[in-house]
Scaffold this active site. Structure first.
Site, PDB file in Angstrom:
ATOM      1  N   ASP A   1      20.711  44.274  31.041  1.00  0.00           N
ATOM      2  CA  ASP A   1      22.202  44.269  31.754  1.00  0.00           C
ATOM      3  C   ASP A   1      22.934  44.701  31.736  1.00  0.00           C
ATOM      4  O   ASP A   1      23.871  44.188  29.881  1.00  0.00           O
ATOM      5  CB  ASP A   1      22.330  43.183  31.928  1.00  0.00           C
ATOM      6  CG  ASP A   1      22.809  42.539  33.370  1.00  0.00           C
ATOM      7  OD1 ASP A   1      22.125  42.694  34.489  1.00  0.00           O
ATOM      8  OD2 ASP A   1      23.499  41.550  33.757  1.00  0.00           O
TER       9      ASP A   1
ATOM     10  N   ASP B   1       6.740  33.487  47.374  1.00  0.00           N
ATOM     11  CA  ASP B   1       6.720  31.901  46.929  1.00  0.00           C
ATOM     12  C   ASP B   1       5.458  31.004  46.930  1.00  0.00           C
ATOM     13  O   ASP B   1       4.727  31.638  48.232  1.00  0.00           O
ATOM     14  CB  ASP B   1       8.210  31.363  47.833  1.00  0.00           C
ATOM     15  CG  ASP B   1       8.108  29.462  47.985  1.00  0.00           C
ATOM     16  OD1 ASP B   1       7.472  29.182  46.694  1.00  0.00           O
ATOM     17  OD2 ASP B   1       8.191  29.223  48.621  1.00  0.00           O
TER      18      ASP B   1
ATOM     19  N   GLU C   1      21.158  49.506  32.164  1.00  0.00           N
ATOM     20  CA  GLU C   1      21.643  49.515  33.095  1.00  0.00           C
ATOM     21  C   GLU C   1      23.476  50.518  32.640  1.00  0.00           C
ATOM     22  O   GLU C   1      24.389  49.861  32.089  1.00  0.00           O
ATOM     23  CB  GLU C   1      21.912  47.831  33.792  1.00  0.00           C
ATOM     24  CG  GLU C   1      23.269  48.438  35.175  1.00  0.00           C
ATOM     25  CD  GLU C   1      23.534  46.928  35.581  1.00  0.00           C
ATOM     26  OE1 GLU C   1      23.965  46.906  36.500  1.00  0.00           O
ATOM     27  OE2 GLU C   1      24.074  46.169  34.855  1.00  0.00           O
TER      28      GLU C   1
ATOM     29  N   ASP D   1       7.799  33.420  43.109  1.00  0.00           N
ATOM     30  CA  ASP D   1       7.961  32.647  41.528  1.00  0.00           C
ATOM     31  C   ASP D   1       7.048  33.812  40.582  1.00  0.00           C
ATOM     32  O   ASP D   1       6.030  34.709  41.446  1.00  0.00           O
ATOM     33  CB  ASP D   1       7.351  30.799  41.775  1.00  0.00           C
ATOM     34  CG  ASP D   1       6.282  31.371  42.317  1.00  0.00           C
ATOM     35  OD1 ASP D   1       4.666  31.643  42.626  1.00  0.00           O
ATOM     36  OD2 ASP D   1       6.417  30.514  44.066  1.00  0.00           O
TER      37      ASP D   1
ATOM     38  N   ASP E   1       9.146  26.305  47.612  1.00  0.00           N
ATOM     39  CA  ASP E   1      10.178  26.003  47.737  1.00  0.00           C
ATOM     40  C   ASP E   1      10.757  26.979  48.002  1.00  0.00           C
ATOM     41  O   ASP E   1      12.227  26.956  48.204  1.00  0.00           O
ATOM     42  CB  ASP E   1      10.764  25.968  45.857  1.00  0.00           C
ATOM     43  CG  ASP E   1      10.362  26.338  44.970  1.00  0.00           C
ATOM     44  OD1 ASP E   1      10.156  27.980  45.878  1.00  0.00           O
ATOM     45  OD2 ASP E   1      10.970  26.600  43.917  1.00  0.00           O
TER      46      ASP E   1
HETATM   47  C1  GLC Z   1      24.086  43.533  36.657  1.00  0.00           C
HETATM   48  C2  GLC Z   1      23.481  43.359  37.483  1.00  0.00           C
HETATM   49  C3  GLC Z   1      23.639  42.746  39.020  1.00  0.00           C
HETATM   50  C4  GLC Z   1      24.294  40.970  37.999  1.00  0.00           C
HETATM   51  C5  GLC Z   1      25.578  41.495  36.462  1.00  0.00           C
HETATM   52  C6  GLC Z   1      26.442  40.420  36.219  1.00  0.00           C
HETATM   53  O1  GLC Z   1      24.847  44.743  37.554  1.00  0.00           O
HETATM   54  O2  GLC Z   1      22.500  44.020  37.908  1.00  0.00           O
HETATM   55  O3  GLC Z   1      23.053  41.884  39.783  1.00  0.00           O
HETATM   56  O4  GLC Z   1      24.873  40.608  39.007  1.00  0.00           O
HETATM   57  O5  GLC Z   1      24.798  42.483  36.420  1.00  0.00           O
HETATM   58  O6  GLC Z   1      25.505  39.718  35.451  1.00  0.00           O
END
Ligand code: GLC
Length: 517
Positions: free
Chosen positions: A219, A40, A266, A48, A44
């Site tokens: 994701d 940071d 992922e 960042d 805050d």
């Molecule tokens: C994936 C991300 C996780 C997030 C989820 C929903 O698993 O790694 O952090 O909460 O997707 O987007």
């Protein structure tokens, strides 16, 4: 130098062993940054993008080739950024689009590529698309999301929301329909069967590719094209043939850009064979996370099996493996291994010594454990606060942050365990990671060589990597006794700081990289 002119991978490209036809992401080490917890600079309490910029020299010195930034987009932060309210804007907590562009440019100057998170399965409920969708059944964006008629007392199917333990459906009283959310109610699922969604989300990719990023970590990639069966008997959400078609669309788009850019899926399915399918016929994603090793205990039998699964299920179809031990969704591996420093150090040489592309998670190069977060300070509905503790850079109450009051408590023992202390200690985790990454960079065998098991005593794993006449042996003692490993070798790197040279034996819970004489 603009990012468009930049020729990446300078260090690797100068290596005479490197084959020009080998894509950069096969030899690369990636480093995941969870921006909220990295550094940071404005006080805050939340990290960042300027904090990331400030530590680019640290990352370059660590020797990683690429960073993956978890979401920094505009978001109400119900899921700490994985609920995106505007994919093409930066949340003011993190900076703005100009700072993001500057970060990418500076990273490139440091020889680091930048991969950003891309969140296609859902948006925030505050995204303009959903605000419109929810406003009436005839709204322009209504069918960008998954709406179902029904009885307000009975969700359309038994799917559960990942974090709430409740149904994956919320009844919208205003328009009297259910909407789907595999995650929080604040994260409505997009309907990728709608061509307008595909087009709009492709435009999001173009926005970031035009800004200069080197690719995307995608994701929940495996579920975006799911079918949504209705009724009480509906089975759990599954990837569909259409999901694979969508992956081919991403690949085509990303490959149409100059410079080799990368997509990393992922794939949260605990089957390496299922993960293999997301590479397609080399026309889907370039890389995909394979999570079974992340859940494996630090035991020889478990790791032998996980490695065999990769050898059997990925290698034969030409799929280049990804290896990961920690991320922002799971307890850190050192914590999972009972806090053991020895096991965590040995694990580093496993991660960086198997065949494939390793992903580090910020702080693992410092051997961090999860923070113990007292109930009153917990903020994540998914229970993942511990691994998201802020990175301690220095001694002192603020540990290098612009405030001593970050959004989550510091990891354990932060007064002693921080980057500056490890910089000054040649026996530290940080120096081990640097030495291993540097050795890997010098060795074609370790970077992309073929894999073959070697004979080893019980509780010990040993394998050879070989490429272009270069050979390296990785030996891992996953027992609490000293073991002998005969043969004529020279030590490349040892996980135990006490292991001065190679005398044919490994201490308890330790690993070594060896060069055959
Ligand atoms: C994936 C991300 C996780 C997030 C989820 C929903 O698993 O790694 O952090 O909460 O997707 O987007």
């Amino acid at each position: 130098m603009t990012s468009a002119q930049w020729t990446p991978g300078e260090a690797a490209a100068k290596d005479p062993h490197d084959r020009p036809e080998r894509p950069w992401w096969q030899g690369a080490v990636f480093y995941q940054i969870y921006p909220r917890s990295f550094l940071d600079t404005d006080g805050d309490g939340v990290g960042d993008l300027d904090g990331v910029r400030r530590r680019l020299p640290y990352l370059a010195q660590l020797g990683v080739d690429a960073i993956w930034l978890s979401p920094f987009y505009r978001s109400p932060m119900a899921d700490f950024g994985y609920d995106v309210a505007d994919h093409c804007d930066v949340d003011p907590l993190f900076g703005d689009v100009d700072i993001a562009r500057e970060l990418v440019r500076e990273a490139h100057e440091h020889g680091l590529r930048v991969v950003v998170d891309y969140v296609p399965n859902h948006t925030s409920d505050e995204h303009a698309w959903f605000v419109d969708a929810r406003s009436s059944r005839t709204a322009a964006h209504r069918d960008w999301y998954v709406w179902v008629d029904g009885d307000p007392a009975t969700p359309p199917n038994p799917w559960m929301s990942a974090f709430t333990g409740g149904p994956a459906w919320t009844w919208d009283a205003g328009t009297e329909q259910w909407y789907l959310h595999l995650f929080l109610p604040e994260q409505p699922d997009l309907d990728w069967h709608n061509r307008d969604v595909v087009d709009a989300m492709h435009d999001v990719m173009r926005f970031w590719l035009d800004l200069g990023v080197d690719g995307f970590r995608i994701d929940v990639a495996f579920l975006i094209g799911k079918d949504v069966p209705l009724g009480p008997a509906a089975s759990k959400p599954e990837p569909s043939a259409y999901t694979h078609e969508l992956m081919r669309g991403f690949r085509k788009l990303v490959d149409s850009y100059p410079r080799e850019r990368v997509t990393v899926g992922e794939i949260y399915i605990m089957s390496t064979r299922a993960v293999a399918s997301f590479y397609g016929d080399n026309d889907e994603l370039h890389l995909n996370f394979n999570f079974p090793p992340l859940y494996a205990p630090f035991e020889a039998a478990a790791w032998r099996q996980r490695i065999d699964e990769v050898v059997d299920d990925l290698d034969p179809v030409g799929a280049w493996p990804v290896w990961v031990l920690s991320n922002h969704d799971n307890p850190r591996h050192r914590t999972r291994y009972g806090g053991s420093e020895d096991k965590a150090r040995a694990a580093a040489l496993v991660l960086l010594g198997v065949r494939g592309t390793p992903f580090l998670y910020q702080g693992e190069e410092l051997g961090l454990c999860d923070a113990v977060v007292p109930p009153a300070l917990r903020v994540d509905p998914g229970g993942r606060d511990g691994c998201r503790a802020p990175l301690p850079w220095e001694a002192g109450a603020a540990h290098g942050w612009a405030t001593d009051d970050p959004w989550l408590p510091w990891p354990p023992d932060a007064d002693h365990v921080h980057a500056a202390a490890q910089e000054a200690d040649a026996a530290s985790f940080l120096h081990l990671y640097r030495a291993a990454i540097a050795a890997r960079r010098r060795s074609p065998a370790l970077r992309h060589g073929a894999f073959r098991w070697l004979e080893s005593p019980p509780g010990v794993l040993a394998w050879e990597r070989a490429a272009d006449g270069d050979r390296a042996v990785v030996v891992v003692n996953m027992t609490q006794a000293e073991v002998r490993f005969p043969g004529s070798y020279e030590l490349i790197v040892a996980s135990a700081a006490s292991q001065g040279g190679w005398q044919g034996a490994l201490g308890p819970w330790s690993a070594a990289w060896l060069a055959p004489r």
